[in-house]
Design an enzyme around this catalytic site. Structure first.
Site, PDB file in Angstrom:
ATOM      1  CG  ASP A 202      33.597  56.574 -26.892  1.00  0.00           C
ATOM      2  OD1 ASP A 202      33.755  56.374 -28.107  1.00  0.00           O
ATOM      3  OD2 ASP A 202      33.752  55.699 -26.019  1.00  0.00           O
TER       4      ASP A 202
ATOM      5  CD  GLU B 174      31.000  56.416 -31.069  1.00  0.00           C
ATOM      6  OE1 GLU B 174      31.515  55.884 -32.057  1.00  0.00           O
ATOM      7  OE2 GLU B 174      31.340  56.158 -29.905  1.00  0.00           O
TER       8      GLU B 174
END
Length: 664
Positions: free
Chosen positions: A347, A376
């Site tokens: 994340d 990400e």
């Protein structure tokens, strides 16, 4: 000459003993511990506790009978050792006891907290547990094996939330919302169609991507009879499974055993398991486990000394500091070794530094080179870490075997996630053609691309195709169906399905690693809710009746996945291979493009393949390259033996429709 009284000397010595901690000018001056035995080191003969807190003046260890309640057994003063470590050894077999630490620093006792290195916890994660992990292994665990994976580009990711997959009555599962739901075979919807594990196996995905399944903060595990929901991006204990998905969150062993049973069930069904990890921030800031045991060290600070916040969650961790980097590396190794996990999705990976991500990748691949790491490649705010050191999408090529999500392709397909009415390639949006081409070649260098015309990237950022995650939707933002409804309010139901199929056809035929949001194969909707992180089950749950309602769509996606798996031309393994074999065809039109994959690319049995993509609302007739061609995908069905007559000369592609042809 005056002499101090004996009482004054004694007072002086007591004061010195109470504050014998060295003061450090910066976090870089902190001593570091290179050992691998932080936490509770259990044996039947004794358990040694070790924790790291260099500025602590005292550390107390408390032993409890249970994970909650008033049942203190004894309190111990831990011993200071070298390198900022505190330790204490308890003789005898104390397995299944619970424990906490409490630190005194700058004369103040901080909050009682669980061990940062806890591998088991009690209810709500407030106390760590002493555990013999071998007692949590399910039957056959020693024989558990990862399904075969030859290349990263063979991966097909499927992102799911544990609760969503089985909580609806139509799932047919007994253990609704639990890890054990994935161990159930033969579950059926009321329409007698497969659900759960059998559904995923039928669809053909290779990797299940689990939304955060480590111990997180938002769900009160003492109130599981009440409706509660959260995605889990609020970390509490990083090395322990979440208790609300277990059948007994009070017993620290149960969640561990049931998580392992789930992983084994995935592996037995030929599916690997990815864990979504959130090392970039903690669910609490001042009151977090990190901050109460080692104040400020694990976090970055602004110039004014306050917590920086690139996560938009109140804090961001400092992966570039030795002990935070060490923590992350040891944590992922624990998940691989203890739980047999096959990869990690990071994340807000852009908050971490490049060096840490490279160390994480190297560490897990040293255990098994097929383990997959991706994340990400962005942040949710500004960070004091210089951008050239951040694990951003633009820096992906600097990372070894670490992949990033392509928001270029995502928003090129459907429009910006931040502008809900904006349209993309599949919905007659303008200016997205180069972004789609960029996605097709998996963000790599290709001579036919105009990089200045790509939406978010002005240069290739992937060193090879496996570094690109191709996708159009995920748990964040609207589902693809909901988004297309919002941006195309006048479109008919059938037109929305056409756009949906075109978008996912592009994802599943592009080079790189494709990613599917669970349920999109049955036109998943969240009733227009964009950010459902704490929305009720009524919004997040998968309604398995939709599989029957949209069975044609499910079957199309199933055949599309099979096509990708059967033809390595869609899974090329190097930039050079793509440059050699993939050529874009010279077709005009803002929302139309085509390309040809030639010369048995990547060892494919098909010599030449043409992919035609019509994102406009008009039919388009185009010339075909020389030769006789068999249509294998007409946008409605897929048949690798051919659909209808052979084609040559030209072909008409219907509006909002993909076509795939192979040369005879």
């Amino acid at each position: 000459m005056k002499y101090l009284s004996s009482s004054a000397i004694l007072l002086f010595l007591l004061l010195m003993a109470c504050d014998n901690t060295k003061k450090y000018e910066s976090f870089d001056d902190f001593p570091v511990y290179e050992g691998n035995d932080l936490g509770a080191n259990y044996s039947k003969e004794s358990t040694t506790f070790k924790m790291w807190s260099p500025e602590a003046q005292e550390v107390k260890l408390r032993l409890y009978v249970k994970g909650d309640g008033d049942n203190l057994v004894q309190e111990f003063d831990m011993d200071r050792e070298k390198h900022g470590v505190w330790s204490f050894k308890i003789k005898g077999d104390i397995e299944s006891s619970y424990y906490t630490y409490q630190v005194r620093q700058k004369g103040q006792w901080l909050q009682e907290k669980p061990d940062l290195y806890a591998v088991a916890v009690g209810v709500n994660g407030q106390r760590s547990m002493v555990v013999d992990l071998t007692t949590t292994n399910p039957e056959g665990w020693a024989q558990d094996e990862r399904p075969v994976l030859k290349h990263y580009t063979d991966i097909i990711l499927y992102e799911l939330h544990i609760r969503d997959m089985s909580i609806h009555e139509s799932s047919g599962a007994e253990n609704k919302g639990k890890y054990l739901a994935f161990t159930e075979n033969g579950t059926k919807s009321p329409q007698n169609l497969s659900t759960g594990m059998d559904h995923m196996k039928e669809l053909g995905i290779t990797h299940a991507h689990l939304l955060p399944t480590f111990d997180h903060k938002s769900i009160d595990e003492t109130r599981l009879d009440e409706a509660q929901y959260n995605w889990g991006y609020d970390p509490l204990n990083y090395n322990v499974p979440e208790g609300s998905f277990s059948t007994d969150p009070y017993n620290g062993k149960v969640r561990i055993r049931e998580f392992k049973e789930m992983v084994k069930a995935f592996h037995d069904n030929g599916i690997r398991v990815i864990l979504d990890v959130v090392y970039n921030h903690t669910g609490q800031t001042e009151d977090s486990n990190f901050n109460q045991l080692v104040p400020n060290y694990f976090y970055r600070q602004n110039v004014d000394g306050g917590f920086s916040d690139a996560s938009a969650c109140g804090n961001e961790t400092a992966s570039e500091r030795y002990m935070m980097r060490k923590y992350m590396v040891e944590s992922v190794k624990h998940w691989v070794n203890e739980y047999h996990l096959d990869g990690f999705r990071f994340d807000l990976m852009g908050i971490h530094d490049i060096e840490t991500m490279n160390e994480v990748s190297a560490a897990v691949r040293a255990i098994d080179p097929s383990i997959f790491v991706y994340g990400e490649g962005w942040t949710a705010g500004s960070s004091p870490l210089p951008s050239e050191k951040q694990a951003l999408k633009a820096n992906t090529f600097k990372m070894e075997k670490v992949s990033a999500f392509s928001d270029d392709l995502r928003d090129g397909l459907k429009g910006s996630v931040f502008e809900h009415e904006q349209r993309g390639f599949v919905s007659q949006g303008n200016g997205t053609k180069e972004s789609i081409k960029f996605g097709i070649v998996a963000s790599t260098q290709h001579p036919q691309l105009d990089y200045e015309a790509v939406n978010y990237s002005n240069a290739p950022w992937a060193a090879d195709p496996s570094q690109t995650i191709s996708y159009v939707s995920c748990h964040d933002n609207h589902t693809l169906y909901d988004r297309l409804k919002i941006s195309n309010p006048d479109a008919s139901a059938s037109e929305l399905v056409q756009m949906h199929k075109l978008a996912e056809t592009i994802v599943l035929t592009s080079q790189g690693v494709p990613f599917i949001h669970a349920g999109m194969e049955m036109l998943r909707t969240k009733n227009g809710v964009e950010n459902s992180y704490e929305s009720p089950d009524a919004i997040n749950q998968i309604d398995w009746a939709r599989k029957s309602e949209h069975l044609d769509l499910f079957n199309y996606y199933k055949l599309l996945i099979a096509l990708r798996k059967n033809h390595p031309a869609f899974r090329m393994t190097s930039t050079e291979m793509i440059q050699q074999h993939l050529k874009f065809l010279d077709y005009d039109g803002e929302n139309f493009l085509g390309y040809q994959i030639s010369e048995n690319a990547n060892g494919d049995t098909w010599e030449d393949i043409i992919v035609l993509l019509n994102g406009s609302d008009l039919n388009k007739t185009v010339a075909l390259p020389e030769g006789n061609w068999s249509l294998v995908n007409d946008g409605t069905t897929i048949n690798e033996s051919g659909i209808g007559r052979k084609r040559s000369g030209g072909i008409t592609v219907k509006a909002r429709t993909p076509m795939i042809l192979m040369k005879n």
